[in-house]
Design an enzyme around this catalytic site. Structure first.
Site, PDB file in Angstrom:
ATOM      1  N   GLU A 298       0.859  -1.190   0.000  1.00 43.50           N
ATOM      2  CA  GLU A 298       0.000   0.000   0.000  1.00 43.50           C
ATOM      3  C   GLU A 298       0.893   1.238   0.000  1.00 43.50           C
ATOM      4  O   GLU A 298       1.853   1.323   0.763  1.00 43.50           O
ATOM      5  CB  GLU A 298      -0.851  -0.090   1.269  1.00 43.50           C
ATOM      6  CG  GLU A 298      -1.455   1.169   1.752  1.00 43.50           C
ATOM      7  CD  GLU A 298      -2.045   0.990   3.183  1.00 43.50           C
ATOM      8  OE1 GLU A 298      -2.406  -0.137   3.581  1.00 43.50           O
ATOM      9  OE2 GLU A 298      -2.129   2.002   3.884  1.00 43.50           O
TER      10      GLU A 298
ATOM     11  N   HIS B   2      -3.052  -5.696  10.803  1.00 44.66           N
ATOM     12  CA  HIS B   2      -3.922  -6.738  10.243  1.00 44.66           C
ATOM     13  C   HIS B   2      -3.823  -8.059  11.015  1.00 44.66           C
ATOM     14  O   HIS B   2      -3.389  -9.068  10.462  1.00 44.66           O
ATOM     15  CB  HIS B   2      -3.568  -7.003   8.776  1.00 44.66           C
ATOM     16  CG  HIS B   2      -3.717  -5.814   7.877  1.00 44.66           C
ATOM     17  ND1 HIS B   2      -3.146  -5.741   6.614  1.00 44.66           N
ATOM     18  CD2 HIS B   2      -4.373  -4.641   8.043  1.00 44.66           C
ATOM     19  CE1 HIS B   2      -3.450  -4.586   6.052  1.00 44.66           C
ATOM     20  NE2 HIS B   2      -4.180  -3.888   6.897  1.00 44.66           N
TER      21      HIS B   2
ATOM     22  N   ASN C 128      -5.505  -5.791   2.227  1.00 47.49           N
ATOM     23  CA  ASN C 128      -6.123  -5.278   3.459  1.00 47.49           C
ATOM     24  C   ASN C 128      -7.407  -6.085   3.712  1.00 47.49           C
ATOM     25  O   ASN C 128      -8.180  -6.336   2.793  1.00 47.49           O
ATOM     26  CB  ASN C 128      -6.434  -3.800   3.292  1.00 47.49           C
ATOM     27  CG  ASN C 128      -5.268  -3.058   2.680  1.00 47.49           C
ATOM     28  OD1 ASN C 128      -4.875  -3.362   1.553  1.00 47.49           O
ATOM     29  ND2 ASN C 128      -4.706  -2.135   3.390  1.00 47.49           N
TER      30      ASN C 128
HETATM   31  P1  FAE Z   1     -12.582  -5.339  14.909  1.00 42.88           P
HETATM   32  O1  FAE Z   1     -12.962  -4.400  13.833  1.00 42.88           O
HETATM   33  O2  FAE Z   1     -11.256  -5.175  15.572  1.00 42.88           O
HETATM   34  O3  FAE Z   1     -13.735  -5.281  16.008  1.00 42.88           O
HETATM   35  C1  FAE Z   1     -13.674  -5.947  17.236  1.00 42.88           C
HETATM   36  C2  FAE Z   1     -14.456  -5.138  18.258  1.00 42.88           C
HETATM   37  O4  FAE Z   1     -14.707  -5.945  19.390  1.00 42.88           O
HETATM   38  C3  FAE Z   1     -13.710  -3.905  18.757  1.00 42.88           C
HETATM   39  O5  FAE Z   1     -14.565  -2.788  18.724  1.00 42.88           O
HETATM   40  C4  FAE Z   1     -13.314  -4.278  20.189  1.00 42.88           C
HETATM   41  O6  FAE Z   1     -13.267  -3.151  21.062  1.00 42.88           O
HETATM   42  C5  FAE Z   1     -14.430  -5.223  20.572  1.00 42.88           C
HETATM   43  N1  FAE Z   1     -14.057  -6.226  21.584  1.00 42.88           N
HETATM   44  C6  FAE Z   1     -12.969  -6.999  21.604  1.00 42.88           C
HETATM   45  N2  FAE Z   1     -12.972  -7.839  22.661  1.00 42.88           N
HETATM   46  C7  FAE Z   1     -14.153  -7.573  23.328  1.00 42.88           C
HETATM   47  C8  FAE Z   1     -14.733  -8.114  24.517  1.00 42.88           C
HETATM   48  N3  FAE Z   1     -14.137  -9.089  25.213  1.00 42.88           N
HETATM   49  N4  FAE Z   1     -15.914  -7.596  24.925  1.00 42.88           N
HETATM   50  C9  FAE Z   1     -16.528  -6.603  24.216  1.00 42.88           C
HETATM   51  N5  FAE Z   1     -15.999  -6.056  23.096  1.00 42.88           N
HETATM   52  C10 FAE Z   1     -14.827  -6.554  22.649  1.00 42.88           C
HETATM   53  O7  FAE Z   1     -12.636  -6.840  14.416  1.00 42.88           O
HETATM   54  N6  FAE Z   1      -8.180  -3.034   6.960  1.00 42.88           N
HETATM   55  C11 FAE Z   1      -8.550  -2.826   5.679  1.00 42.88           C
HETATM   56  O8  FAE Z   1      -9.167  -3.701   5.062  1.00 42.88           O
HETATM   57  N7  FAE Z   1      -8.256  -1.621   5.050  1.00 42.88           N
HETATM   58  C12 FAE Z   1      -7.544  -0.637   5.671  1.00 42.88           C
HETATM   59  O9  FAE Z   1      -7.301   0.422   5.090  1.00 42.88           O
HETATM   60  C13 FAE Z   1      -7.126  -0.851   7.014  1.00 42.88           C
HETATM   61  N8  FAE Z   1      -6.396   0.079   7.678  1.00 42.88           N
HETATM   62  C14 FAE Z   1      -6.130  -0.100   9.026  1.00 42.88           C
HETATM   63  C15 FAE Z   1      -5.511   0.928   9.746  1.00 42.88           C
HETATM   64  C16 FAE Z   1      -5.344   0.804  11.117  1.00 42.88           C
HETATM   65  C17 FAE Z   1      -4.677   1.915  11.904  1.00 42.88           C
HETATM   66  C18 FAE Z   1      -5.793  -0.361  11.796  1.00 42.88           C
HETATM   67  C19 FAE Z   1      -5.646  -0.514  13.286  1.00 42.88           C
HETATM   68  C20 FAE Z   1      -6.391  -1.389  11.080  1.00 42.88           C
HETATM   69  C21 FAE Z   1      -6.564  -1.277   9.698  1.00 42.88           C
HETATM   70  N9  FAE Z   1      -7.195  -2.270   8.968  1.00 42.88           N
HETATM   71  C22 FAE Z   1      -7.504  -2.077   7.643  1.00 42.88           C
HETATM   72  C23 FAE Z   1      -7.607  -3.549   9.597  1.00 42.88           C
HETATM   73  C24 FAE Z   1      -9.106  -3.629   9.867  1.00 42.88           C
HETATM   74  O10 FAE Z   1      -9.559  -2.488  10.542  1.00 42.88           O
HETATM   75  C25 FAE Z   1      -9.372  -4.909  10.688  1.00 42.88           C
HETATM   76  O11 FAE Z   1      -8.955  -6.016   9.907  1.00 42.88           O
HETATM   77  C26 FAE Z   1     -10.840  -5.073  11.037  1.00 42.88           C
HETATM   78  O12 FAE Z   1     -11.302  -3.997  11.806  1.00 42.88           O
HETATM   79  C27 FAE Z   1     -11.068  -6.372  11.803  1.00 42.88           C
HETATM   80  O13 FAE Z   1     -12.450  -6.586  11.905  1.00 42.88           O
HETATM   81  P2  FAE Z   1     -13.038  -7.536  13.019  1.00 42.88           P
HETATM   82  O14 FAE Z   1     -14.491  -7.600  12.872  1.00 42.88           O
HETATM   83  O15 FAE Z   1     -12.274  -8.808  13.006  1.00 42.88           O
END
Ligand code: FAE
Length: 545
Positions: free
Chosen positions: A398, A484, A522
């Site tokens: 990227e 990721h 991503n």
């Molecule tokens: P996620 O979105 O992390 O959601 C999990 C949620 O569960 C969170 O809100 C937590 O606070 C909550 N949680 C966790 N444990 C508990 C618990 N025990 N009790 C209650 N709540 C809980 O998971 N991906 C892309 O495809 N494109 C991008 O441009 C991109 N850029 C990124 C930039 C940054 C800075 C970061 C950090 C990540 C980026 N990602 C990107 C990765 C992407 O955001 C990530 O793969 C997804 O958000 C993961 O989705 P999930 O549903 O697995």
């Protein structure tokens, strides 16, 4: 129902849900349901037919599809609601002037770029608060995650990439690719509001000079670049550039949240879920334990925190159907703990395993004085160097922005390499948390692959790496963090082929822990599409009366 009617119903639900989120946040509620739109906090729920843990991509898809099916659902999210402005009139703080809203219970920010010209000018002291970005440390690897209603969608770069079909099939040999590429990827992209930058605007705007300069350098090495879709509204971005809309992506906002322009989950899936009237969401409430009652229903223990981080309540919830969407870290931790403490002894040995970084490594190059990157840079990446087809060294890099408000000649990249290394989570009985067995030697594999590609680019352009961005010393590659995190509850290993957790009935995983450590791009479009597939199957087969 016709497609047009369904579209109208979805739009109506999103409006209702957004109004509820807005009112709840402005009145300081931590619970949201449709009642909140009438300025009433929903009653605390103690039992619901379905509970969803987490409100990121996996959790949001589960909540919407359960709500649409008429199943009363409770979503439990440990982060806060992000819909109400602070004293500066903004919901989120900027990357250049971070305050307590930036990071999850820290007294100093921990940005991916630690230094500039080796100077400690990037990170700032902040008051401790449930901010939106967390960096979770595990020995040799730390993991960035979003915290709040919307999970990672609040902090990420919005890059919405559908993986190469051949690599998807390699990673998920048991998943019907025709169905994924014909139904679930298109469904996910439509719901997420994926769009692409206008190529003519891209070629002419100062805000993407940095990407054009990196494209030229890649082209000089015989490498091709490709446009990458995003969930940031490019129409809005063009208005920002024209000075007719409040700037967000063009004001350096991204990893600590975007105040405008980004279609984060609270505006798409979650809003629509709340709009069904069947979904209630509790924020600042963390699930700490899962067990099974004698009648086969699920019992969850939670801790509710206030904004100082103090536990103000410990509660128990019951449900029939349990959906885990805590992300790769959250879900893996809950399940490893449940297995190792004996609460759920029949979970498969594969739970906690198959974890990887998607081969992430970050690096910077310095350009010649005439190859400027621009003082003005959009925070939303739109180009990638695509060398994935190179069997010797597959990398997708990227082209990342580095918006510092002055010309610095740095090209920044987040390389996604095909690193085959995997690690496992293990239970730490002393702390009650988990450890991650990832080693520095495993990161070195990603670095070697990224170096191979960028050595080529440097050689073709007679340029060099930056040595000043990742701490003291002369670190060129940031090998100690990932954006990721993937795996920990891999599809077909810890679960069946649809995310049903092995060993137990009526418990499902819908998040990034299903992806076996690498997806080559991503990941959030893949996570969303897989969650859609799981929900379609579960609602058809498991929840019928
Ligand atoms: P996620 O979105 O992390 O959601 C999990 C949620 O569960 C969170 O809100 C937590 O606070 C909550 N949680 C966790 N444990 C508990 C618990 N025990 N009790 C209650 N709540 C809980 O998971 N991906 C892309 O495809 N494109 C991008 O441009 C991109 N850029 C990124 C930039 C940054 C800075 C970061 C950090 C990540 C980026 N990602 C990107 C990765 C992407 O955001 C990530 O793969 C997804 O958000 C993961 O989705 P999930 O549903 O697995």
């Amino acid at each position: 129902m016709t497609a047009k009617l369904m579209q109208r119903q979805l739009a109506r639900r999103q409006i209702l849900g957004m109004a509820a989120l807005q009112t709840a946040a402005s009145l300081g509620f931590t619970r949201v349901g449709l009642q909140s739109a009438r300025a009433a906090e929903p009653d605390a729920i103690e039992a619901a037919p379905a509970i969803v843990v987490g409100s990121g991509y996996g959790g949001a898809v589960a909540a919407l599809r359960l709500g649409e099916a008429g199943i009363r659902t409770l979503v439990l999210e440990m982060g806060r609601l992000w819909n109400t402005p602070g004293s500066d009139g903004k919901v989120f703080c900027s990357t250049s002037a971070p305050d307590q809203r930036s990071m999850w219970f820290r007294t100093r920010t921990e940005a991916p770029l630690a230094t500039f010209l080796w100077l400690d000018v990037v990170n700032k002291a902040i008051p401790s608060y449930p901010g939106v970005l967390d960096r979770v440390h595990f020995g040799a690897m730390s993991v960035y995650v979003g915290r709040g209603v919307g999970g990672g969608s609040l902090v990420n770069g919005g890059m919405a990439v559908t993986p190469l079909r051949s690599y998807f099939t390699e990673q998920f040999p048991t998943v019907d690719a025709d169905e994924m590429y014909g139904t679930y990827f298109p469904r996910a992209r439509a719901m997420l509001g994926v769009n692409t930058v206008d190529p003519a605007w891209f070629e002419s705007t100062e805000w993407y000079r940095f990407a054009r300069t990196s494209r030229k350098a890649a082209g000089n090495a015989g490498l091709k670049t490709t446009f990458v879709p995003n969930v940031y509204d490019f129409g809005y971005m063009q208005r920002e550039a024209a000075g007719t809309a409040v700037k967000s992506a063009l004001a350096g906002e991204v990893i600590y949240g975007n105040n405008q322009g980004k279609r984060s989950l609270d505006r798409t899936y979650l809003a629509a879920a709340l709009g069904t009237g069947n979904v209630t969401l509790h924020s600042l409430e963390k699930v700490t334990a899962i067990s099974r009652a004698g009648d086969g229903s699920w019992l969850l223990t939670t801790e509710r925190r206030d904004i100082t981080g103090a536990v103000v309540e410990t509660k128990q919830y019951g449900c029939t159907y349990l959906f885990l969407g805590g992300g790769s870290l959250g879900t893996s931790e809950l399940l490893v703990r449940a297995r190792e403490t004996g609460a759920l002894p029949d979970l498969a040995p594969a739970v906690g395993g198959g974890w990887g970084t998607n081969g992430n490594t970050m690096l910077g190059r310095t350009n010649h004085i005439w190859d400027t990157v621009g003082a003005n840079q959009s925070t939303m990446p739109v180009l990638g160097i695509d060398d994935w087809a190179n069997a010797d060294n597959p990398v997708f890099a990227e082209i990342a922005p580095l918006p510092m408000g002055f010309e610095h000649w740095v090209s920044l990249y987040l390389a996604i390499t095909k690193n085959p290394e995997r690690a496992a989570f293990s239970y730490d009985s002393a702390t009650g948390g988990v450890r991650l067995g990832w080693t520095a030697a495993q990161s070195a594999v990603s670095v070697a692959m990224a170096r191979k590609l960028f050595d080529r680019i440097n050689a073709a352009n007679a340029t060099i790496y930056r040595y000043d961005l990742f701490g003291s010393g002369s670190k060129v590659f940031a090998d100690d963090f990932t954006y990721h995190p993937l795996g920990g509850c891999v599809l077909g290993k810890a679960t069946d082929n649809y995310g049903r957790v092995k060993g137990y009935s009526r418990m499902y995983v819908t998040d990034g822990s299903l992806v076996p450590g690498s997806i080559g791009v991503n990941p959030f479009v893949t996570i969303t599409a897989l969650a859609e597939r799981t929900m379609a199957r579960v609602l058809a087969e498991d929840t019928a009366p």
